[in-house]
Design an enzyme around this catalytic site. Structure first.
Site, PDB file in Angstrom:
ATOM      1  N   HIS A  35       6.790   2.950  -8.505  1.00  0.00           N
ATOM      2  CA  HIS A  35       5.864   3.949  -7.974  1.00  0.00           C
ATOM      3  C   HIS A  35       6.169   4.039  -6.475  1.00  0.00           C
ATOM      4  O   HIS A  35       5.849   3.122  -5.726  1.00  0.00           O
ATOM      5  CB  HIS A  35       4.417   3.502  -8.169  1.00  0.00           C
ATOM      6  CG  HIS A  35       3.888   3.680  -9.551  1.00  0.00           C
ATOM      7  ND1 HIS A  35       4.382   2.990 -10.625  1.00  0.00           N
ATOM      8  CD2 HIS A  35       2.900   4.487 -10.022  1.00  0.00           C
ATOM      9  CE1 HIS A  35       3.711   3.366 -11.717  1.00  0.00           C
ATOM     10  NE2 HIS A  35       2.804   4.274 -11.379  1.00  0.00           N
ATOM     11  N   GLU A  89       3.776   7.454  -3.400  1.00  0.00           N
ATOM     12  CA  GLU A  89       2.797   8.323  -4.060  1.00  0.00           C
ATOM     13  C   GLU A  89       1.618   8.524  -3.113  1.00  0.00           C
ATOM     14  O   GLU A  89       0.535   7.966  -3.283  1.00  0.00           O
ATOM     15  CB  GLU A  89       2.314   7.712  -5.381  1.00  0.00           C
ATOM     16  CG  GLU A  89       1.434   8.687  -6.168  1.00  0.00           C
ATOM     17  CD  GLU A  89       0.770   8.059  -7.384  1.00  0.00           C
ATOM     18  OE1 GLU A  89       0.970   6.856  -7.630  1.00  0.00           O
ATOM     19  OE2 GLU A  89       0.044   8.789  -8.073  1.00  0.00           O
ATOM     20  N   ASP A 137       1.671  10.408 -16.427  1.00  0.00           N
ATOM     21  CA  ASP A 137       1.082   9.348 -15.615  1.00  0.00           C
ATOM     22  C   ASP A 137      -0.191   8.851 -16.308  1.00  0.00           C
ATOM     23  O   ASP A 137      -0.289   7.706 -16.664  1.00  0.00           O
ATOM     24  CB  ASP A 137       0.784   9.812 -14.192  1.00  0.00           C
ATOM     25  CG  ASP A 137       0.625   8.658 -13.215  1.00  0.00           C
ATOM     26  OD1 ASP A 137       1.039   7.534 -13.561  1.00  0.00           O
ATOM     27  OD2 ASP A 137       0.113   8.887 -12.105  1.00  0.00           O
TER      28      ASP A 137
END
Ligand code: FE2
Length: 422
Positions: A216, A219, A315
């Site tokens: 990740h 983000e 997601d």
């Protein structure tokens, strides 16, 4: 004498990797694609007439969190709609996790996805709680569903590798227990230095345990969040690029163009995969903006134009970060078309490829993916004549065939016009 197959599809429009469409019969035997031809002089106990309908390889879900799926509103709703309130709510909810709870919700979500044509899924499992309940639950589900869906599990330290005293150890333990890949969240580490260190540690662990990487990465709308360059540097130095995925990278949409252009050049050298999650990116990001309000999506169009591999994910499906979602990958690609302004015909076709072939590349599925004689019989039939039609109407997936078995079928809803009577 006619040949005999277990299952026959008649006169569907087979989508080839280059976008060509060929009208064919497909014969399936013992879980394998046995024949593809304009017409097969053959019979089968199950014959599906799919004339004019699109035969496509299955959809690939490149990024989901099955451990938190279907928990929206538990223990409370995310009223601010931000990533960080979502993390807080999840921290509360995960105190009540049990193996049965994780497995039940993951299985339900996978079934929903499979019925809509998804047969390959990469899920992250939060490994920053002490008993690794989410990970163990998903590993058990991976085994339980293997006859009809391929599940990949990434060990994901939601609270950061260095955000808690045991997190680094828990991440490594997850790999020992059998996670398919190593994850991370460098922009949520306590300091920038911890973020850089976390990326380096992820690469070390991936090499040590021979696993994939899915981070990740950036983000956030912060244009100073620049961990993607650290991922690129590690990928270049280790040569691991094709085994590495950078998820979200939403800050890339906020970088100034001079920096973004330089970075694109580095990224081309890496061959890493990018995963965008347009449904959630457009709702989570831009929350601190007034107007103009950013779209909060990574530079999908530019990455695609540069030949980088981009695939897509939900997601979240009904969890603290995103309370909507049904698991339909056509919804994901449809949103991408809008948010990334991928409205040219070649661009829309590319968006379809991002939920099929590109996803297969991200997940490192290799030669098993695709519709060819000798490959495992995994395919879907859509009530659409081509990719554009499938996307525009978010077409019904009429049939889902996994390992040669028909595992789901859906009737297309019929609208009926009722003329006014005087
Ligand atoms: Fe995620």
């Amino acid at each position: 004498m006619p040949s005999s197959y277990d299952l026959l599809l008649r006169q569907g429009r087979l989508l080839r990797p280059n976008g060509d469409l060929n009208t064919v019969d497909i014969g399936i035997t013992a879980g394998t694609i046995a024949a593809i031809a304009p017409h097969l002089d053959a019979s089968a106990p199950l014959e599906l007439e799919v004339e004019g309908q699109l035969i496509s390889p299955p959809f690939v879900e490149s990024h989901i969190h099955l451990d938190s799926a279907l928990t929206a509103g538990e223990p409370r709703w995310n009223e601010s709609g931000t990533l960080f309130e979502g993390i807080e709510i999840w921290r509360e909810r995960k105190q009540d996790l049990s193996l049965d709870d994780v497995k039940r919700r993951a299985l339900e979500t996978l079934k929903q996805q499979a019925m809509q044509g998804v047969l390959y899924v990469r899920s992250h499992a939060d490994v920053s709680e002490a008993n690794l309940m989410a990970l163990q639950g998903l590993l058990e589900v991976r085994e339980a569903v293997k006859d009809w869906i391929t599940l990949q599990v990434i060990a994901f330290p939601q609270d950061g590798i260095y955000g808690g005293p045991q997190n680094e150890e828990l991440l490594e333990e997850a790999l020992k227990l059998g996670a398919d890949g190593v994850g991370g969240i460098p922009h949520y580490e306590l300091t920038r230095e911890d973020g850089v260190r976390s990326v380096q540690r992820i690469f070390e662990l991936a090499q040590q345990y021979d696993r994939l990487i899915d981070i990740h990465c950036d983000e956030i709308d912060d244009d100073q969040s620049r961990f993607l360059e650290v991922v690129a540097a590690c990928a270049i130095r280790t040569g691991m690029g094709p085994r590495v995925s950078a998820s979200h990278t939403t800050a890339f949409g906020s970088y100034n163009n001079a920096y973004a252009l330089k970075l694109l050049g580095f990224l081309r050298r890496t061959q890493i995969n990018f995963i965008a999650n347009p449904l959630i990116n457009i709702t989570l990001q831009g929350r601190t903006d007034t107007y103009p309000k950013r779209r909060g999506l990574t530079r999908v169009k530019e990455l695609w134009q540069q030949g980088m591999n981009v695939s897509l994910g939900h997601d979240c499906v009904q969890d603290p970060w995103y309370s909507l979602g049904t698991g339909n990958m056509l919804d994901v690609a449809f949103m991408l078309i809008h948010v990334a302004q991928m409205t040219g015909m070649s661009e829309m076709n590319a968006c379809y490829d991002m939920i099929t072939w590109n996803g297969a590349k991200t997940l490192h599925l290799g030669e098993t993916y695709g519709i060819e004689v000798g490959k495992p019989a995994n395919l879907i039939v859509l009530d659409a004549c081509n990719r554009y039609d499938a996307l525009r109407r978010r077409a019904t997936v009429r049939y889902v065939i996994s390992r040669g078995n028909l595992i789901a079928s859906t009737e297309t809803p019929q609208m009926k016009w009722q003329p006014l009577t005087s």
